[in-house]
Design a protein around this motif. Structure first.
Motif, PDB file in Angstrom:
ATOM      1  N   ARG A   1       0.831  -1.207   0.000  1.00 24.92           N
ATOM      2  CA  ARG A   1       0.000   0.000   0.000  1.00 24.92           C
ATOM      3  C   ARG A   1       0.865   1.256   0.000  1.00 24.92           C
TER       4      ARG A   1
ATOM      5  N   ALA B   1      -7.431  -3.286   0.341  1.00 24.92           N
ATOM      6  CA  ALA B   1      -7.908  -2.038   0.953  1.00 24.92           C
ATOM      7  C   ALA B   1      -9.359  -2.187   1.392  1.00 24.92           C
ATOM      8  N   LYS B   2     -10.142  -2.875   0.589  1.00 21.08           N
ATOM      9  CA  LYS B   2     -11.541  -3.120   0.951  1.00 21.08           C
ATOM     10  C   LYS B   2     -11.624  -3.978   2.219  1.00 21.08           C
TER      11      LYS B   2
ATOM     12  N   ALA C   1      -9.404  -4.008   4.608  1.00 20.39           N
ATOM     13  CA  ALA C   1      -9.032  -3.109   5.714  1.00 20.39           C
ATOM     14  C   ALA C   1     -10.221  -2.244   6.117  1.00 20.39           C
ATOM     15  N   ASP C   2     -10.924  -1.713   5.126  1.00 23.83           N
ATOM     16  CA  ASP C   2     -12.104  -0.882   5.403  1.00 23.83           C
ATOM     17  C   ASP C   2     -13.185  -1.692   6.114  1.00 23.83           C
ATOM     18  N   GLN C   3     -13.423  -2.898   5.626  1.00 30.30           N
ATOM     19  CA  GLN C   3     -14.435  -3.770   6.245  1.00 30.30           C
ATOM     20  C   GLN C   3     -14.050  -4.142   7.668  1.00 30.30           C
TER      21      GLN C   3
ATOM     22  N   ASP D   1     -12.242  -2.426   9.801  1.00 25.69           N
ATOM     23  CA  ASP D   1     -12.517  -1.269  10.660  1.00 25.69           C
ATOM     24  C   ASP D   1     -14.013  -1.136  10.920  1.00 25.69           C
ATOM     25  N   ALA D   2     -14.793  -1.213   9.861  1.00 25.09           N
ATOM     26  CA  ALA D   2     -16.241  -1.047  10.001  1.00 25.09           C
ATOM     27  C   ALA D   2     -16.818  -2.098  10.950  1.00 25.09           C
TER      28      ALA D   2
ATOM     29  N   ASP E   1     -10.735   8.480  17.137  1.00 20.95           N
ATOM     30  CA  ASP E   1      -9.835   8.815  16.038  1.00 20.95           C
ATOM     31  C   ASP E   1      -9.035  10.076  16.380  1.00 20.95           C
TER      32      ASP E   1
END
Length: 150
Positions: free
Chosen positions: A44, A109-110, A112-114, A116-117, A132
């Motif tokens: 990344r 990346a998706k 990683a986003d998932q 976190d969510a 944050d």
């Protein structure tokens, strides 16, 4: 009885507990995609560049050149990055994502986003924003700039 504090009286205990839960879940997800968290972070970090010298990548990630070299070796072996000669420095090398490596980035990346969510869904939007803000302030005030990989 002693006056020794219990583990749970320390904020570091709670930070580590939360960090471990989030990080371990993410590690399981990226491992299923054939990379480690460190390899994902390295890829990344390279994504927005055409090519980077190992020393520039080490500086960007806050790692040693030796550690970057080991990561690069693993990623080259997996055909996710390639080493090329640096035209400006005959002894130098450049690192570049392969087509396969570049193709993997949006999927990782998706994930990683998932991750976190899913993990922070238990907090309200206001709590997430506060957390944050606090964590960013903590990192800034302590001069923490390296990419966390473990």
């Amino acid at each position: 009885m002693s006056n020794i504090s219990d583990l749970t009286t320390h904020m570091g205990y709670w930070l580590r507990l939360a960090s471990n839960a989030v990080s371990q879940e993410f590690a399981r997800k990226v491992t299923a995609e054939g990379v480690t968290v460190a390899e994902w972070a390295c890829m990344r970090s390279m994504y927005d560049e055409d090519a980077m010298s190992p020393s520039a990548l080490a500086e960007k990630m806050g790692m040693t050149k030796s550690a970057i070299s080991k990561l690069a070796d693993r990623l080259v072996e997996k055909s996710l990055i390639e080493r090329t000669s640096n035209p400006d420095d005959k002894r130098g090398q450049s690192l570049r994502l392969t087509k396969e490596g570049r193709r993997k980035i949006p999927r990782l990346a998706k994930l990683a986003d998932q991750n976190d969510a899913e993990n922070f869904a238990v907090l309200t939007a206001k709590e997430r924003a506060s957390l944050d803000r606090i964590l960013r302030a903590f990192a800034e005030r302590h001069g923490l700039t390296g990419t966390p990989i473990d």
